[in-house]
Design a protein around this motif. Structure first.
Motif, PDB file in Angstrom:
ATOM      1  N   GLN A  98      -3.550  -0.326   4.269  1.00  0.00           N
ATOM      2  CA  GLN A  98      -4.474   0.305   5.197  1.00  0.00           C
ATOM      3  C   GLN A  98      -4.197   1.801   5.301  1.00  0.00           C
ATOM      4  N   CYS A 101      -5.676   3.569   2.289  1.00  0.00           N
ATOM      5  CA  CYS A 101      -7.124   3.713   2.398  1.00  0.00           C
ATOM      6  C   CYS A 101      -7.495   4.783   3.427  1.00  0.00           C
ATOM      7  N   LEU A 108      -9.681  -0.848   4.466  1.00  0.00           N
ATOM      8  CA  LEU A 108      -9.732  -2.090   3.716  1.00  0.00           C
ATOM      9  C   LEU A 108     -11.065  -2.787   3.964  1.00  0.00           C
ATOM     10  N   CYS A 230      -9.957  -0.355  -1.690  1.00  0.00           N
ATOM     11  CA  CYS A 230     -10.472   0.252  -0.466  1.00  0.00           C
ATOM     12  C   CYS A 230     -11.991   0.140  -0.391  1.00  0.00           C
TER      13      CYS A 230
END
Length: 234
Positions: A98, A101, A108, A230
């Motif tokens: 996470q 991303c 995510l 992502c």
């Protein structure tokens, strides 16, 4: 990244009929247009990330966010497995994925978005199911091949099956996301975990495996065959 149009699909898990009823029903889930990485994130891409964000290097990541096997296949903080720059990064936790991303201004994908991408508008459904079964039946590879070798699906996405499992934003909710469940009912039928009674197609073994794997995870866990990609809003 590949743009995915808005659409709907029938999720694996059924919904509560609501109003105190115990019956469950299948109904489409509407997905807003979004974008998704065409391939899983690679070791080379994650190396760039940990260079820019040293708090996520193997020696510095907090144990609250990663388990003891975080990036254990890397030779050092800044040395991924030799010769595997284009292979998917694994041994990363949900928190690390996470954070990667978010560093790109992304996130995510939700489970519904990931499943929608795999569903591919119903194209080549049987071939995808068979590819999944073949993958499950084979032993894990010690050295993963580069991403992008599989043919793209109709959305232009590679490697959704056959390479690594992938984190989703709401991985621990083994069913429709909470905002889509009917929470007015108090009869306990609103969510039937992994039971066959609560699924749309009890013969869909690949889907059972995907949801079982997700529900077994904790956010700090890492695995040798678990990576991520992502997503972003359009």
């Amino acid at each position: 990244m590949a743009p995915l149009p808005a659409g709907d699909y029938l999720p694996f898990f059924k919904f509560s009929a609501g109003n105190g009823q115990t019956a469950l029903e299948s109904r489409p889930v509407q997905i807003r247009a979004f974008q998704l990485d065409r391939t899983p994130v690679t070791n080379a891409q994650f190396l760039d990330f940990v260079r820019a964000h040293p708090e996520w290097r193997r020696s510095k990541a907090k144990s609250l966010f990663v388990d003891q096997r975080y990036l254990e296949n890397w030779r050092s903080d800044l040395a991924p497995p030799k010769g595997l720059a284009r292979a998917p990064v694994t041994r990363v936790s949900w928190f690390a994925a996470q954070a990667f991303c978010e560093a790109r201004g992304l996130r995510l994908p939700t489970t519904d978005e990931w499943e929608y991408a795999l569903n591919d508008g119903g194209r080549n459904k049987q071939a995808v199911a068979q590819a999944s079964l073949d993958w499950y039946a084979a032993p894990n590879l010690k050295l993963l091949p580069p991403v992008g070798r599989s043919a793209p699906n109709g959305f232009g996405l590679h490697d959704l099956v056959g390479l690594v499992w992938e984190w989703t934003q709401d991985f621990s909710g083994a069913g429709p996301s909470s905002e889509q469940r009917n929470t007015a009912s108090e009869d306990g039928a609103q969510f039937c975990s992994g039971a066959a009674l609560g699924v749309r197609d009890a013969t869909d073994y690949p889907a059972f495996m995907r949801y079982a794997l997700r529900s077994s995870l904790k956010a700090s866990f890492t695995q040798a065959n678990l990576g991520f990609r992502c997503a972003g809003d359009q």
